[in-house]
Design a protein around this motif. Structure first.
Motif, PDB file in Angstrom:
ATOM      1  N   LEU A  21      10.578  80.859  47.524  1.00 37.65           N
ATOM      2  CA  LEU A  21      10.243  79.488  47.935  1.00 37.65           C
ATOM      3  C   LEU A  21       9.692  79.473  49.357  1.00 37.65           C
ATOM      4  O   LEU A  21       8.707  78.790  49.647  1.00 37.65           O
ATOM      5  CB  LEU A  21      11.480  78.590  47.861  1.00 37.65           C
ATOM      6  CG  LEU A  21      11.938  78.160  46.481  1.00 37.65           C
ATOM      7  CD1 LEU A  21      13.306  77.506  46.556  1.00 37.65           C
ATOM      8  CD2 LEU A  21      10.931  77.213  45.864  1.00 37.65           C
ATOM      9  N   ARG A  22      10.329  80.220  50.235  1.00 34.01           N
ATOM     10  CA  ARG A  22       9.897  80.247  51.637  1.00 34.01           C
ATOM     11  C   ARG A  22       8.502  80.852  51.766  1.00 34.01           C
ATOM     12  O   ARG A  22       7.667  80.336  52.504  1.00 34.01           O
ATOM     13  CB  ARG A  22      10.927  81.029  52.475  1.00 34.01           C
ATOM     14  CG  ARG A  22      10.667  80.951  53.932  1.00 34.01           C
ATOM     15  CD  ARG A  22      10.828  79.512  54.431  1.00 34.01           C
ATOM     16  NE  ARG A  22      10.585  79.478  55.839  1.00 34.01           N
ATOM     17  CZ  ARG A  22       9.895  78.534  56.452  1.00 34.01           C
ATOM     18  NH1 ARG A  22       9.419  77.513  55.778  1.00 34.01           N
ATOM     19  NH2 ARG A  22       9.699  78.566  57.729  1.00 34.01           N
ATOM     20  N   GLU A  25       6.028  78.329  50.605  1.00 31.17           N
ATOM     21  CA  GLU A  25       5.877  77.253  51.592  1.00 31.17           C
ATOM     22  C   GLU A  25       5.037  77.705  52.776  1.00 31.17           C
ATOM     23  O   GLU A  25       4.174  76.975  53.255  1.00 31.17           O
ATOM     24  CB  GLU A  25       7.256  76.771  52.051  1.00 31.17           C
ATOM     25  CG  GLU A  25       7.204  75.685  53.113  1.00 31.17           C
ATOM     26  CD  GLU A  25       6.531  74.391  52.660  1.00 31.17           C
ATOM     27  OE1 GLU A  25       6.238  73.558  53.532  1.00 31.17           O
ATOM     28  OE2 GLU A  25       6.290  74.209  51.457  1.00 31.17           O
ATOM     29  N   TRP A  26       5.279  78.926  53.258  1.00 26.04           N
ATOM     30  CA  TRP A  26       4.463  79.454  54.362  1.00 26.04           C
ATOM     31  C   TRP A  26       2.982  79.496  53.974  1.00 26.04           C
ATOM     32  O   TRP A  26       2.117  79.103  54.750  1.00 26.04           O
ATOM     33  CB  TRP A  26       4.905  80.858  54.752  1.00 26.04           C
ATOM     34  CG  TRP A  26       6.129  80.931  55.598  1.00 26.04           C
ATOM     35  CD1 TRP A  26       6.606  79.988  56.471  1.00 26.04           C
ATOM     36  CD2 TRP A  26       7.048  82.022  55.666  1.00 26.04           C
ATOM     37  NE1 TRP A  26       7.760  80.424  57.065  1.00 26.04           N
ATOM     38  CE2 TRP A  26       8.055  81.665  56.595  1.00 26.04           C
ATOM     39  CE3 TRP A  26       7.125  83.251  55.025  1.00 26.04           C
ATOM     40  CZ2 TRP A  26       9.113  82.505  56.899  1.00 26.04           C
ATOM     41  CZ3 TRP A  26       8.185  84.087  55.330  1.00 26.04           C
ATOM     42  CH2 TRP A  26       9.167  83.719  56.254  1.00 26.04           C
ATOM     43  N   VAL A  28       1.390  77.748  51.621  1.00 24.59           N
ATOM     44  CA  VAL A  28       0.850  76.391  51.449  1.00 24.59           C
ATOM     45  C   VAL A  28       0.623  75.740  52.812  1.00 24.59           C
ATOM     46  O   VAL A  28      -0.435  75.145  53.057  1.00 24.59           O
ATOM     47  CB  VAL A  28       1.774  75.537  50.555  1.00 24.59           C
ATOM     48  CG1 VAL A  28       1.374  74.071  50.591  1.00 24.59           C
ATOM     49  CG2 VAL A  28       1.753  76.064  49.127  1.00 24.59           C
ATOM     50  N   GLN A  29       1.602  75.841  53.710  1.00 24.85           N
ATOM     51  CA  GLN A  29       1.462  75.241  55.043  1.00 24.85           C
ATOM     52  C   GLN A  29       0.291  75.853  55.808  1.00 24.85           C
ATOM     53  O   GLN A  29      -0.465  75.134  56.466  1.00 24.85           O
ATOM     54  CB  GLN A  29       2.760  75.384  55.844  1.00 24.85           C
ATOM     55  CG  GLN A  29       3.849  74.419  55.410  1.00 24.85           C
ATOM     56  CD  GLN A  29       3.430  72.972  55.524  1.00 24.85           C
ATOM     57  OE1 GLN A  29       3.172  72.321  54.500  1.00 24.85           O
ATOM     58  NE2 GLN A  29       3.348  72.453  56.702  1.00 24.85           N
TER      59      GLN A  29
END
Length: 151
Positions: A21-22, A25-26, A28-29
């Protein structure tokens, strides 16, 4: 797997759901920031603008809780966006020391432009995963959020 102090770390530490997940997220951000930068907006500012759009009248403290960031981080971004004329503070109808946040016309225009970029990123994900897998992923991520909130 061990760290410098030789205390054991589980061999599967980097294979965990939370680590996946992390990493996602990295990624995508980073893509959001890269694609939004030419518009002069950061991903964090997009998140703030869309939150105020969806919940007009939020206070800074409410917005901080909604975004899961510190009130200081919100205050800094609000000041920046207010300085650009994208956000405005209005007096709270019942609490004279509290101010509500609202988008300005410029803020709505900026949000609309930024959201078009986010839609392109979403479409790319859906294109690669396929509509069915993208819907499954969204449902699974919502389940993860619910499970973690309940824990």
């Amino acid at each position: 797997m061990t760290q410098d102090d030789e205390r054991p770390i589980a061999a599967d530490a980097l294979d965990r759901v939370t680590w996946a997940l992390r990493r996602a997220e990295w990624a995508v951000q980073a893509r959001k920031d890269q694609r939004l930068r030419p518009q002069g907006i950061a991903a964090a500012q997009y998140a703030l603008l869309i939150s105020v759009h969806n919940h007009p009248g939020l206070t800074g403290a409410e917005l901080a809780r909604h975004l899961n960031v510190t009130p200081q981080a919100v205050a800094s971004q609000v000041a920046r966006l207010e300085g650009r004329g994208q956000l405005e503070r209005r007096p709270h109808p019942r609490h004279r020391h509290v101010q509500e946040l609202h988008l300005t016309d410029a803020g709505r225009d900026s949000l609309r432009d930024a959201d078009a970029v986010i839609v392109e990123i979403e479409e790319r994900i859906a294109e690669k995963l396929g509509t069915k897998k993208a819907a499954q992923l969204r449902a699974l991520l919502n389940e993860v959020a619910d499970v973690v909130r309940e824990a």
